[in-house]
Scaffold this active site. Structure first.
Site, short mmCIF file in Angstrom:
data_model
loop_
_atom_site.label_atom_id
_atom_site.label_comp_id
_atom_site.label_asym_id
_atom_site.label_seq_id
_atom_site.Cartn_x
_atom_site.Cartn_y
_atom_site.Cartn_z
N THR A 178 0.83 -1.21 0.00
CA THR A 178 0.00 0.00 0.00
C THR A 178 0.87 1.25 0.00
O THR A 178 0.57 2.23 -0.69
CB THR A 178 -0.95 0.00 1.20
OG1 THR A 178 -1.68 -1.23 1.23
CG2 THR A 178 -1.93 1.15 1.12
N ASP A 179 1.95 1.24 0.76
CA ASP A 179 2.89 2.36 0.73
C ASP A 179 3.49 2.54 -0.66
O ASP A 179 3.59 3.66 -1.18
CB ASP A 179 4.02 2.12 1.74
CG ASP A 179 3.66 2.55 3.15
OD1 ASP A 179 2.76 3.39 3.31
OD2 ASP A 179 4.29 2.05 4.10
N ILE A 180 3.92 1.44 -1.26
CA ILE A 180 4.54 1.51 -2.58
C ILE A 180 3.56 2.06 -3.61
O ILE A 180 3.88 2.96 -4.40
CB ILE A 180 5.03 0.12 -3.02
CG1 ILE A 180 6.14 -0.39 -2.10
CG2 ILE A 180 5.50 0.15 -4.47
CD1 ILE A 180 7.39 0.41 -2.13
#
Length: 406
Positions: A178-180
C-alpha cells in the site's frame, strides 16, 4: 539529462510512501533534497538489521530498508521545530517546484510549512501531502500504517488460505504494498500537477491517502463486490474469475499455471495427457471452469505431481501456455531474464565501496533513468545545499550548527 532534470523537489517525508515517490522523481533526473532530523534522520535509517556492510564485513549505519527508497537524493539536516530551521525550509521551498510530506493532518501548520503558508511565498509550488486517511473525513487525524490499511482497506480479506483449510485466515502482502502504490500514485499526481502548471500556471495541493489507494487498487475484486453485493472470499493462490489460475504441486515442488483463455486450457490438457478435459461439459469454457472449480482443481493436482517444475515449465512454454516457477529472492535474482534486464545494480557508496540496488523498471528511450548517487548519509549534503541553493556563507552555516539547527 533526465526527463525531470529541470525540477527541484523538497522531500520532507520519511519511511516509505513519500520517499518512494521522491526516489522515482530523482531517478528521472529531478534534484531531490531530503530534509531530515538532525541526529536521527529518516526513521528507516534505524530499521535494521540488516544493515549495509563495509569492506571488513562490519555493519555500517545504513539500514537496508532506508537504502531501498532514497537513492539519487541529497540529505540536509534541519531542525524545523526551531524558528531558524523553519526559515531555512521555507527558503528551500521558495526555490523548489515540488514538496512531498507525510506528516499528520495539520502537523506542519504549526511550523508555517503547510501548503497554505508555502503557497504565499511560492504560488507555483506543487505540494503533495501523504497521510493514512486523507485531509478530510472522520479518520483524517488518525495515524495510518501500511499493515493497518491492508486490513481496513479490504486487501487482507482477499489474501490467505480459504476458510476450512489448514492455516486459513487473513494474511498481509509480504511487502508494504500500500505504501509503494501510494508512492506511485503520488508520483503520477505530481506529474499531472506539473503538466497543468506548465499549461496554465499555478501550483496546487495534492491530497493522497493510503486508504484511498488501497481501495482503488482492489480493481476487479472491488467490482466483483459492487456488481453483486457479495464480498469476495479468500481463495489462497486461486483467481476469483479465471480457472485454472493458481499454484499446483509438482514432483519436486510447485509451479504456477495461469490459463487465460479456453485455447490455452485445451493446450494445457493435451500436455497434461488429459485432452478430454477441454471437451468436458463441466470444463469446456472459463465460465464452466469457474463454476466447477471444486471438481477440476483436484484433477489437475493429481496430474501435475508426476512431472518436475522444470519439465512442466519447459513443456507448457513450448505449447504456449503461461506458467512459471515460484522463486525465492535468490532464485529470482539469478533468473536469466532478471539478469538480462539488469534489475540488480551497484552504486558507489562512501562507507561500503558499493551499495546494491534494485533498478528502476522505467525504460525511456531518450531520457533513461540515471543512477547518480547512492542513498545519502545523514546530512551528507547540508553545507553543499545551504551554500549552493540558499547562498549561505560558511560562517553562517557554522553558527546554525552551533545553535543546534543543523
Amino acid at each position: 539529462m533526465g526527463a525531470l532534470s529541470h525540477l527541484r523537489v523538497l522531500d520532507l517525508s520519511r519511511v516509505l510512501a513519500g520517499p518512494w515517490s521522491g526516489q522515482i522523481l530523482a531517478d528521472l533526473g529531478a534534484e531531490v533534497i531530503k530534509v531530515e532530523r538532525p541526529g536521527s534522520g529518516d526513521d528507516t535509517r534505524a530499521w535494521g538489521p540488516p544493515f549495509l556492510k563495509d569492506s571488513s564485513g562490519e555493519n555500517t549505519s545504513e539500514a537496508a530498508y532506508y537504502l531501498s527508497a532514497n537513492r539519487n537524493k541529497r540529505s540536509v539536516t534541519i531542525d524545523f521545530t526551531q524558528a531558524e530551521g523553519q526559515k531555512l525550509v521555507r527558503e528551500l521551498a521558495a526555490k523548489s517546484d515540488v514538496v512531498i510530506e507525510n506528516f499528520k493532518v495539520g502537523g506542519l501548520a504549526a511550523y508555517g510549512l503547510d501548503y497554505e503558508s508555502l503557497r504565499q511565498i511560492n504560488p507555483n509550488l506543487i505540494y503533495c501531502s501523504i497521510t493514512g486517511f486523507g485531509q478530510t473525513g472522520p479518520y483524517a487525524k488518525r495515524a495510518g500504517y501500511d499493515f493497518m490499511i491492508q486490513g481496513l482497506g479490504g486487501l487482507m480479506s482477499l489474501t490467505g488460505r480459504p476458510e476450512g483449510e489448514d492455516g486459513a485466515g487473513p494474511v498481509k502482502v509480504g511487502v508494504a504494498l500500500t505504501d509503494i502504490l501510494t508512492g506511485l500514485y503520488s508520483t503520477v499526481a505530481i506529474l499531472a500537477a506539473l503538466a497543468h502548471r506548465d499549461q496554465h500556471g499555478g501550483g496546487q495541493h495534492i491530497d493522497m491517502a493510503l486508504l484511498d489507494v488501497q481501495v482503488a487498487c482492489l480493481a476487479n475484486q472491488a467490482m466483483n463486490y459492487l456488481t453483486t453485493g457479495t464480498p469476495p472470499r479468500r481463495l489462497g493462490n486461486a483467481h476469483p474469475n479465471i480457472v485454472p489460475y493458481q499454484d499446483f504441486p509438482t514432483a519436486d515442488g510447485d509451479f504456477i499455471l495461469t490459463v487465460g483463455n479456453d485455447g490455452q486450457f485445451r493446450k494445457f490438457a493435451e500436455v497434461a495427457g488429459q485432452p478430454q478435459w477441454a471437451d468436458d461439459p463441466r470444463f469446456a469454457t472459463n465460465k464452466l471452469r469457474v463454476a466447477n472449480r471444486a471438481e477440476l482443481i483436484p484433477l489437475i493436482r493429481q496430474a501435475t505431481v508426476f512431472k518436475t517444475t522444470a519439465e512442466w515449465v519447459s513443456q507448457l512454454e513450448l505449447a504456449g501456455v503461461p506458467c512459471g516457477p515460484i522463486n525465492d529472492l535468490a532464485q529470482m535474482f539469478a533468473d536469466p531474464q532478471v539478469q538480462a534486464r539488469g534489475l540488480a545494480i551497484d552504486i558507489p557508496h562512501p562507507l561500503a565501496g558499493t551499495v546494491p540496488q534494485v533498478a528502476s523498471p522505467i525504460r525511456l528511450s531518450e531520457t533513461p533513468v540515471e543512477y547518480r548517487n547512492a542513498p545519502p548519509l545523514l546530512g551528507e549534503h547540508t553545507e553543499q545545499i545551504l551554500a549552493g541553493v540558499l547562498g549561505l556563507e560558511a560562517e553562517a552555516i557554522q553558527q546554525l550548527r552551533e545553535a543546534g539547527v543543523l
